[in-house]
Every structure is written in C-alpha cells, then in structure tokens.
Design an enzyme around this catalytic site. Sequence first.
Site, mmCIF file in Angstrom:
data_model
loop_
_atom_site.group_PDB
_atom_site.id
_atom_site.type_symbol
_atom_site.label_atom_id
_atom_site.label_comp_id
_atom_site.label_asym_id
_atom_site.label_seq_id
_atom_site.Cartn_x
_atom_site.Cartn_y
_atom_site.Cartn_z
ATOM 1 N N LEU A 149 0.858 -1.188 0.000
ATOM 2 C CA LEU A 149 0.000 0.000 0.000
ATOM 3 C C LEU A 149 0.891 1.233 0.000
ATOM 4 O O LEU A 149 1.890 1.285 0.716
ATOM 5 C CB LEU A 149 -0.900 0.024 1.242
ATOM 6 C CG LEU A 149 -2.159 -0.844 1.228
ATOM 7 C CD1 LEU A 149 -2.840 -0.782 2.593
ATOM 8 C CD2 LEU A 149 -3.139 -0.420 0.139
ATOM 9 N N ASP A 150 0.529 2.232 -0.805
ATOM 10 C CA ASP A 150 1.276 3.489 -0.815
ATOM 11 C C ASP A 150 1.200 4.148 0.558
ATOM 12 O O ASP A 150 0.244 3.913 1.320
ATOM 13 C CB ASP A 150 0.708 4.445 -1.864
ATOM 14 C CG ASP A 150 1.002 3.972 -3.284
ATOM 15 O OD1 ASP A 150 1.936 3.180 -3.466
ATOM 16 O OD2 ASP A 150 0.275 4.406 -4.201
ATOM 17 N N PRO A 151 2.173 4.996 0.895
ATOM 18 C CA PRO A 151 2.158 5.647 2.218
ATOM 19 C C PRO A 151 0.864 6.393 2.526
ATOM 20 O O PRO A 151 0.415 6.386 3.675
ATOM 21 C CB PRO A 151 3.357 6.606 2.134
ATOM 22 C CG PRO A 151 4.300 5.930 1.202
ATOM 23 C CD PRO A 151 3.420 5.279 0.158
ATOM 24 N N ALA A 173 -2.092 5.638 1.645
ATOM 25 C CA ALA A 173 -3.220 4.719 1.759
ATOM 26 C C ALA A 173 -3.324 4.136 3.164
ATOM 27 O O ALA A 173 -2.345 4.025 3.898
ATOM 28 C CB ALA A 173 -3.088 3.600 0.738
#
Length: 304
Positions: A37-39, A41
């Site tokens: 997951l991107d930061p 998210a």
Amino acid sequence: MTGILIMDKPAGFTSFDVVAVMRGVCRERKIGHTGTLDPMATGVLPLLLGTATRALPFLPDTDKEYEAGFRLGLATDTQDSTGKTIAESSVRASRAQLESVLPRFRGDILQTPPMYSAVSVNGQRLYDLARRGIEVERKKRPITIFRLELLEFDEATQSGRLSVSCSKGTYIRTLCADIGEALGTYGVMTSLRRTRAAGYSLSDAVTLEQAKALAAEGRIAERVLPVESLFTSYPAVTVSAAQAVRFSNGGALDLSRTSLRSAQLSDGSRFRVLSPENVFLGLGEVRDKNLAVLRLFPREGGTK
C-alpha cells in the site's frame, strides 16, 4: 509466532514500515506482507508471520476492495494529491455526467500503469525513471473492475468518493485520472482506504496501537489467524491417517485412493489437504492423476 495478522495500515507509513514495527511488537523476525500500500493509503494489510511467509508464492489471486477519494479538475505527476500539480482545468462536471461515464470503466478494461509505480520496463522501475524526470511508453495491461460505485460527489468542490472492487494490478489513482479524462478534465486521487484484500476485511484488522496494547498484555496471539485462512478459495480434501503421513513426508497421493477419485480434475488444480482430525497439512496440486505436494505448512513447533 506463526500465522496471519491483519493490520489496518495508518497513513504516512509504508507497508515495510508496518512490517518493521510489527517485528518488534510480535517479537518475530520473519514477517512478510501480501500486497503493498502506498504511504498515503490506509486499510487492510495482511502480514504473514513466521513460517506463514512460505505461503507468499502460492497465494490465490483475489479481488481487492477500496474506498477512494478524488478531485476533478487537477492533474499531478503522481496522479494523487501528494504529487506536484502539472495541470488544471476549469471544466466542471455534474453528478449526472460523472455517473454516465462510470459504466465504461466497469468489467474487463485496459489500464496504462502510472510512471510512479513499481512496474519494470527494460529492467528499471518506473518510479526510479520518474524521479529522474524520465517518462517512457508503457503498455496497457488488462484489469477487471468488478464493481465501481459513486458514493458521494460535491459539485461545488468537484470532490467525491468511489467504492471499487477490482483485480490484482489495478491502480486506483490511474482510474481517477482516467475518469477525469473521460469527463474532459483531469482527476486525482485524494485518499485511499483498502477495505478488503486476500479474503480479509477491515473487521479482521487491528491498528498499530491496538496491536501494541495487545502485545503488552500478552494477548497479540489472539488476533493471529491460521495459515489455512489464506487458502479458503481452494476446495478442501480430507485424507486418511496413512495418507496424511505420506503427504506430510512429501509423498504424492494416488487420486484414485482419495475422495477425489470420481472428480474430473485437470493438472494444476489445487486443494487444501486436511488430516482426519481436520488439521491443515498443506497445499496439494493435481499432477498426472496424483495429488502432489505443492507446499507443506506444519503447525508451529513442527520440523519441516
């Protein structure tokens, strides 16, 4: 400690940050995760503890579910609100117009991976190229959007929220940008919350704070799920005591001597193999009329 711990990842943390923290919390050095997951998210991040990391290469492809915030009229280099603004548009969309373009993004579609992604082109990660100001041509990739619903939209701010169920490899920020383009404007993702992944939902998850509190009380193991829970999409087959011993020792089972004898099975079919006591032994795969060992998952304390 062995098993699956479902985390509710906080914003500002990378998936690896969560892993690093949980190594200390769980006192388990070997931890992996099932999907980055991107930061920015938040949401469902399954962690594999101990020997459960052996499951990573064999995880079934499952759809993921998200709630995504978006804003129309703005484009950034990352396709989300964390990036640098590269274009703006005065075109405004109504809710009816927005609803009218959503059907074209449902079902099987093609999507171009964003430059800020981990996709490799000629051996180089796209995000490495993007950080150097280099943009390269990317091939469109097939994805599936199983469900796409507009949860809310404010015409005054041109901001809203989507509910998305999609296949592996889907970029939600690219979806927001593409929807904007379909409306004759731009679009960026402003927030992202994963509500379901690998068959687990937010109701299964704990926050970092909750995990730390449980660990302090010696109760973190209460939230650890069995490895078998990763594979519930595969059918189960229960074998005899003798077959359980053979399978656990790496031996293939003759399908004609199992409960699968009358089933029409093709090579590559996978099953959860259970002992007569309903203990999960591992994954089996059909190969030339046998159920071969794909991966064993001994209970904690086992020797394999």
